[in-house]
Scaffold this active site. Structure first.
Site, PDB file in Angstrom:
ATOM      1  N   ARG A  16      38.703  30.349 -64.028  1.00 33.10           N
ATOM      2  CA  ARG A  16      38.141  29.016 -64.044  1.00 33.10           C
ATOM      3  C   ARG A  16      37.987  28.453 -62.620  1.00 33.10           C
ATOM      4  O   ARG A  16      37.485  29.142 -61.730  1.00 33.10           O
ATOM      5  CB  ARG A  16      38.967  28.111 -64.971  1.00 33.10           C
ATOM      6  N   ASP A 142      42.214  15.010 -61.374  1.00 31.97           N
ATOM      7  CA  ASP A 142      41.407  14.934 -62.590  1.00 31.97           C
ATOM      8  C   ASP A 142      40.859  13.525 -62.705  1.00 31.97           C
ATOM      9  O   ASP A 142      41.513  12.561 -62.282  1.00 31.97           O
ATOM     10  CB  ASP A 142      42.283  15.257 -63.810  1.00 31.97           C
ATOM     11  N   TYR A 155      49.826  13.595 -69.351  1.00 35.51           N
ATOM     12  CA  TYR A 155      48.982  14.364 -68.435  1.00 35.51           C
ATOM     13  C   TYR A 155      48.364  13.446 -67.385  1.00 35.51           C
ATOM     14  O   TYR A 155      48.397  13.741 -66.178  1.00 35.51           O
ATOM     15  CB  TYR A 155      47.892  15.093 -69.213  1.00 35.51           C
TER      16      TYR A 155
END
Length: 245
Positions: A16, A142, A155
């Site tokens: 990835r 993220d 998360y």
């Protein structure tokens, strides 16, 4: 005298985004240390492809980043093999849904170990070597660090803390080491079967109306590590202009 070959350690480099970043760095002339946990066959296959292009330019290291003693060991093995370290890419991460009512201490520990503790202590171990080369650290964050989703509470917390750590390390390691973060949006959907309706909602809230590519992430990573010499303590969003869900 020829310029010395720069060296990058990339965690989670077998697949990835990690694999794409490692390949981009290698194409730019770096020797790459490919860390993996369970994907050894894929890491070895990637190393073989890179070695075919430039012999002696890779090292594969397998380790569980939750095992604290392995963190300084990874840095020591990288420097032992290549004699220097110019870049650390903290890409390896844990990701799974964590609705607030069901988060367990074990889930919390798994996310914090992978997404926060390992990047910090790898950075600590790498810092003297990076200072010697005026190198850089790149943390993979993220979009959810600043736009949390309700089912990703723990998360999102881990990634928000990673961005705070990025700013703190940038201050602590300046002026010798630059530290930045890269926050992808919709680039690759999860490997397991995803929620098609959720994916449609995400793209509907993305100004550019499409998923990004791993090549776009990798190119930004190279820029932050090699070319963005007056940027530190920043998080660069590569999310196509994403608005909160």
């Amino acid at each position: 005298m020829p310029e010395p070959t720069p060296v990058a350690l990339v965690t989670g480099a077998a697949r990835r985004l990690g694999a794409a970043i490692a390949q981009q760095l290698h194409a730019a002339g770096y020797a790459v240390v490919l860390h993996c946990r369970g994907s050894r066959a894929e890491a070895d296959a990637l190393a073989a492809r890179l070695e075919a292009r430039r012999a002696g330019s890779t090292l594969v290291l397998q380790a569980d980043l939750a095992e604290f003693d392995r963190l300084p060991e990874l840095v020591a093995q990288a420097v032992g093999r290549f004699g220097r370290l110019d870049a650390l890419v903290n890409n390896a991460a844990a990701f799974f849904p964590t609705p607030v009512a069901t988060v367990t201490p074990a889930q919390w520990a798994t996310l914090m170990d992978a997404n926060l503790r390992a990047p910090f202590f790898l950075s600590q171990a790498a810092a003297p070597h990076l200072a010697a080369t005026r190198g850089a650290i790149l943390n993979l964050s993220d979009v959810y660090a600043r736009q949390p989703r309700a089912d990703l509470v723990a998360y999102a917390t881990s990634k928000g803390a990673l961005e705070a750590m990025t700013r703190a390390l940038a201050a602590a390691l300046a002026p010798d080491v630059r530290v930045n973060a890269l926050a992808p949006g919709a680039i690759l959907w999860p490997d397991e079967a995803g929620d098609a309706a959720l994916q449609d909602r995400i793209l509907a809230r993305t100004a550019l109306g499409r998923t990004g590519t791993v090549e776009e992430i990798a190119a930004t990573a190279l820029w932050l590590l090699r070319d963005a010499t007056y940027i530190t303590g920043s998080t660069v969003a590569v999310d196509g202009g994403r608005s909160p869900l």
